[in-house]
Design a protein around this motif. Structure first.
Motif, PDB file in Angstrom:
ATOM      1  N   PHE A 134       0.836  -1.208   0.000  1.00 20.29           N
ATOM      2  CA  PHE A 134       0.000   0.000   0.000  1.00 20.29           C
ATOM      3  C   PHE A 134       0.870   1.257   0.000  1.00 20.29           C
ATOM      4  O   PHE A 134       0.617   2.209  -0.744  1.00 20.29           O
ATOM      5  N   CYS A 135       1.883   1.268   0.875  1.00 20.08           N
ATOM      6  CA  CYS A 135       2.725   2.468   1.022  1.00 20.08           C
ATOM      7  C   CYS A 135       3.410   2.803  -0.304  1.00 20.08           C
ATOM      8  O   CYS A 135       3.505   3.966  -0.698  1.00 20.08           O
ATOM      9  N   ASP A 136       3.864   1.765  -0.986  1.00 23.30           N
ATOM     10  CA  ASP A 136       4.483   1.913  -2.291  1.00 23.30           C
ATOM     11  C   ASP A 136       3.504   2.498  -3.307  1.00 23.30           C
ATOM     12  O   ASP A 136       3.823   3.403  -4.056  1.00 23.30           O
ATOM     13  N   ARG A 137       2.298   1.916  -3.298  1.00 23.06           N
ATOM     14  CA  ARG A 137       1.274   2.271  -4.301  1.00 23.06           C
ATOM     15  C   ARG A 137       0.762   3.692  -4.104  1.00 23.06           C
ATOM     16  O   ARG A 137       0.607   4.434  -5.080  1.00 23.06           O
ATOM     17  N   ILE A 138       0.518   4.106  -2.859  1.00 21.15           N
ATOM     18  CA  ILE A 138      -0.029   5.454  -2.645  1.00 21.15           C
ATOM     19  C   ILE A 138       1.038   6.507  -2.994  1.00 21.15           C
ATOM     20  O   ILE A 138       0.725   7.567  -3.522  1.00 21.15           O
ATOM     21  N   GLN A 139       2.289   6.175  -2.729  1.00 21.37           N
ATOM     22  CA  GLN A 139       3.378   7.087  -3.104  1.00 21.37           C
ATOM     23  C   GLN A 139       3.376   7.302  -4.627  1.00 21.37           C
ATOM     24  O   GLN A 139       3.512   8.415  -5.122  1.00 21.37           O
ATOM     25  N   VAL A 157      -5.227  -5.980  -3.050  1.00 20.53           N
ATOM     26  CA  VAL A 157      -5.840  -5.289  -1.901  1.00 20.53           C
ATOM     27  C   VAL A 157      -5.132  -3.946  -1.676  1.00 20.53           C
ATOM     28  O   VAL A 157      -5.783  -2.922  -1.441  1.00 20.53           O
ATOM     29  N   ALA A 158      -3.795  -3.958  -1.758  1.00 18.83           N
ATOM     30  CA  ALA A 158      -3.029  -2.716  -1.578  1.00 18.83           C
ATOM     31  C   ALA A 158      -3.477  -1.667  -2.587  1.00 18.83           C
ATOM     32  O   ALA A 158      -3.668  -0.495  -2.250  1.00 18.83           O
ATOM     33  N   ASP A 159      -3.699  -2.095  -3.818  1.00 13.23           N
ATOM     34  CA  ASP A 159      -4.122  -1.179  -4.878  1.00 13.23           C
ATOM     35  C   ASP A 159      -5.514  -0.622  -4.590  1.00 13.23           C
ATOM     36  O   ASP A 159      -5.755   0.575  -4.732  1.00 13.23           O
ATOM     37  N   ALA A 160      -6.441  -1.494  -4.168  1.00 19.37           N
ATOM     38  CA  ALA A 160      -7.819  -1.052  -3.893  1.00 19.37           C
ATOM     39  C   ALA A 160      -7.834  -0.018  -2.764  1.00 19.37           C
ATOM     40  O   ALA A 160      -8.499   1.016  -2.867  1.00 19.37           O
ATOM     41  N   VAL A 161      -7.088  -0.281  -1.682  1.00 26.23           N
ATOM     42  CA  VAL A 161      -7.075   0.647  -0.538  1.00 26.23           C
ATOM     43  C   VAL A 161      -6.363   1.948  -0.936  1.00 26.23           C
ATOM     44  O   VAL A 161      -6.825   3.049  -0.616  1.00 26.23           O
ATOM     45  N   ALA A 162      -5.261   1.834  -1.671  1.00 24.01           N
ATOM     46  CA  ALA A 162      -4.515   3.030  -2.083  1.00 24.01           C
ATOM     47  C   ALA A 162      -5.358   3.904  -3.018  1.00 24.01           C
ATOM     48  O   ALA A 162      -5.354   5.139  -2.907  1.00 24.01           O
ATOM     49  N   ARG A 163      -6.107   3.285  -3.928  1.00 26.84           N
ATOM     50  CA  ARG A 163      -6.960   4.069  -4.834  1.00 26.84           C
ATOM     51  C   ARG A 163      -8.022   4.846  -4.060  1.00 26.84           C
ATOM     52  O   ARG A 163      -8.333   5.990  -4.386  1.00 26.84           O
ATOM     53  N   GLU A 164      -8.578   4.200  -3.030  1.00 25.80           N
ATOM     54  CA  GLU A 164      -9.594   4.886  -2.225  1.00 25.80           C
ATOM     55  C   GLU A 164      -8.964   6.041  -1.436  1.00 25.80           C
ATOM     56  O   GLU A 164      -9.530   7.120  -1.344  1.00 25.80           O
ATOM     57  N   VAL A 165      -7.774   5.795  -0.879  1.00 26.17           N
ATOM     58  CA  VAL A 165      -7.070   6.871  -0.159  1.00 26.17           C
ATOM     59  C   VAL A 165      -6.790   8.024  -1.125  1.00 26.17           C
ATOM     60  O   VAL A 165      -6.999   9.197  -0.794  1.00 26.17           O
ATOM     61  N   HIS A 166      -6.371   7.701  -2.330  1.00 32.54           N
ATOM     62  CA  HIS A 166      -6.062   8.731  -3.330  1.00 32.54           C
ATOM     63  C   HIS A 166      -7.309   9.533  -3.697  1.00 32.54           C
ATOM     64  O   HIS A 166      -7.273  10.761  -3.809  1.00 32.54           O
TER      65      HIS A 166
END
Ligand SMILES: [Zn+2]
Length: 478
Positions: A258-263, A308-317
């Motif tokens: 997740f940390c990687d993806r949101i960055q 899952v990391a991508d789904a959560v990161a997209r929502e955070v974004h």
């Protein structure tokens, strides 16, 4: 003599004025500062891996583990939040880290929140089931956490802050199920009175309904420079972990991905100082990523973690893009240690456990009955009561509760509903480790999370007392 006294008085008065002016200036917009840093806590190969009933030794490192830190300073109060890639971190280690932090960075221990993500592919830091920690690694983690805080303090710079809440309902499932009448559910202590089953077979015809809710919230706290460059994002989601089929890998699980993806989504790669993302675990004691109603297609060892990391990161974004940043907010912290009772084994429990262990002597323990028999014996000399550390942080109108347990989702939902701060979220496995935290009603249902072990031993009423204390602490800083 007289004029000396009056000049001393005037000097003291001027100093007092300056101090007051400084304190007031601290609350002014523009004085709010934030700093973040992430340090590596990857262990050497060969170390014990936490998270299973049997022990595993690390044979490969898939991705690095980190201690990620965010420091906030409103000019009066400085606080630090650390999220560490670990299954759980015991109180001795968080206390040792906090002592180092106080000594080096001057942040008092009660203003530091240290939590574990709950990756099940991290080195053993807390003794659980058949895994025991490596003392050297425990010391290393404490030092690296303190380093991350020191580095975040070094990076403190004027900042703007914002928070928000999104939803990702598709990746959280309650893993405790009520089964159809007639299904016999045995516990490892010889009983057959459990009313729920953890992780029942997917698409089992005996599934009735989940025994509790899920919490779909994705909460975020974000800081950026006055020019709008992201400094850090702290997210919070209530999912135990995702997991990989490569059980002898070291990996930060979806927390690291997740940390990687949101960055990447924020376009915050290779900044100076580096952008830091943190994904804290919400209240996920009874929540996992398995859809029990529907079998999913087979996937590669890290495919689901990335999904899952991508789904959560997209929502955070998505939430991030709608945030309204402000120049400064008031910070507050409150902490209290309470005593909670321990569910100790009785004489008959111990006799039965010793018999089971005698039969398994000389080999690795197998199955729930043997593993929990060992837990029963290991709990023989536990105290009647243990201290449990509870902490809350206030960031403007946002509330954060920190609980040292694997907290059931419904307790997190109750904290969100009852907190005077809107929004509020809870970080579990924070500042120590006291096992699962079911509600008294869930204790009546029974099931794995309630079975007495070093990973589940607090009194049946623990969640009621913890909820009361968290509300008392929020009241103190409101
Ligand atoms: Zn767990």
């Amino acid at each position: 003599m007289k004029s000396m006294i009056s000049s001393t008085f005037i000097v003291a008065f001027l100093i007092a004025l300056l101090v007051c002016a400084h304190a007031i200036a601290g609350a002014e917009p523009g004085r709010f500062r934030a700093g973040a840093a992430a340090g590596i806590v990857t262990p050497p190969l060969g170390i014990s891996i936490n998270g299973g009933f049997t022990d595993r030794l690390a044979r490969h490192i898939h991705d690095e583990l980190h201690a990620r830190c965010l420091v906030l300073d409103d000019g009066k109060t400085r606080l630090a939040i650390v999220v560490c890639d670990s299954c759980m971190i015991p109180r001795e280690v968080t206390d040792a880290a906090k002592a180092l932090i106080a000594q080096r960075s001057g942040i008092p221990a009660d203003r530091v929140l240290i939590s574990a993500t709950h990756t099940h592919t991290g080195p053993t830091c807390t003794p659980v089931f058949q895994s025991d920690p490596d003392k050297e690694y425990q010391q290393f983690v404490a030092v690296r956490i303190a380093d991350a805080v020191q580095r975040a303090v070094n990076n403190l710079a004027p900042a703007q802050i914002a928070w928000g809440v999104g939803k990702e309902p598709n990746q959280v499932f309650n893993r405790r199920w009520r089964m159809k009448t007639g299904t016999v559910l045995a516990d490892p202590f010889g009983g057959t009175n459990d009313l729920v089953k953890m992780n029942p077979p997917v698409e089992s015809p005996d599934l009735f309904e989940p025994a509790g809710p899920t919490d779909p919230d994705v909460s975020i706290l974000a800081v950026q420079t006055p020019e709008g460059k992201p400094i850090a994002v702290l997210a919070n989601y209530s999912l135990h972990y995702v997991g990989t089929s490569r059980g002898e890998d070291i990996s930060a699980d979806y927390f690291g991905a997740f940390c990687d993806r949101i960055q990447q989504l924020l376009g915050a790669d290779r900044q100076d100082p580096p952008f830091v993302a943190l994904l804290s675990n919400g209240t996920s004691g009874d929540i996992n990523n398995i859809n029990f109603r529907k079998q999913q297609p087979a996937k590669g060892p890290y495919e689901q973690i990335n999904l899952v990391a991508d789904a959560v990161a997209r929502e955070v974004h998505r939430v991030y893009r709608g945030l309204e940043f402000r120049d400064g907010v008031a910070l507050g912290v409150a902490q209290k240690e309470i005593k909670l009772g321990v569910r100790l084994p009785n004489e008959a429990d111990l006799v039965r456990a010793e018999q089971i262990l005698a039969q398994a002597k000389g080999r690795e323990l197998r199955g729930y009955e043997e593993v929990f028999a060992r837990e029963t014996v290991l709990m023989k000399d536990y105290p009647r009561e243990v201290p449990v550390i509870l902490q809350i942080m206030r960031v403007g109108d946002l509330g954060i509760a920190a609980i040292p347990c694997e907290v059931f989702a419904e307790i997190g939902l109750a904290i969100k509903a009852q907190s005077p701060f809107k929004p509020t979220f809870t970080i579990e496995l924070a500042n120590g480790y006291n096992g699962y935290l079911p509600t008294p009603a869930q204790h009546k249902f029974g099931g794995y999370e309630t079975w007495r072990a070093r990973s589940s031993y607090l009194e049946v009423e623990a969640s009621t007392k913890i909820l009361e204390t968290v509300m008392e602490l929020f009241g103190r800083v409101k």
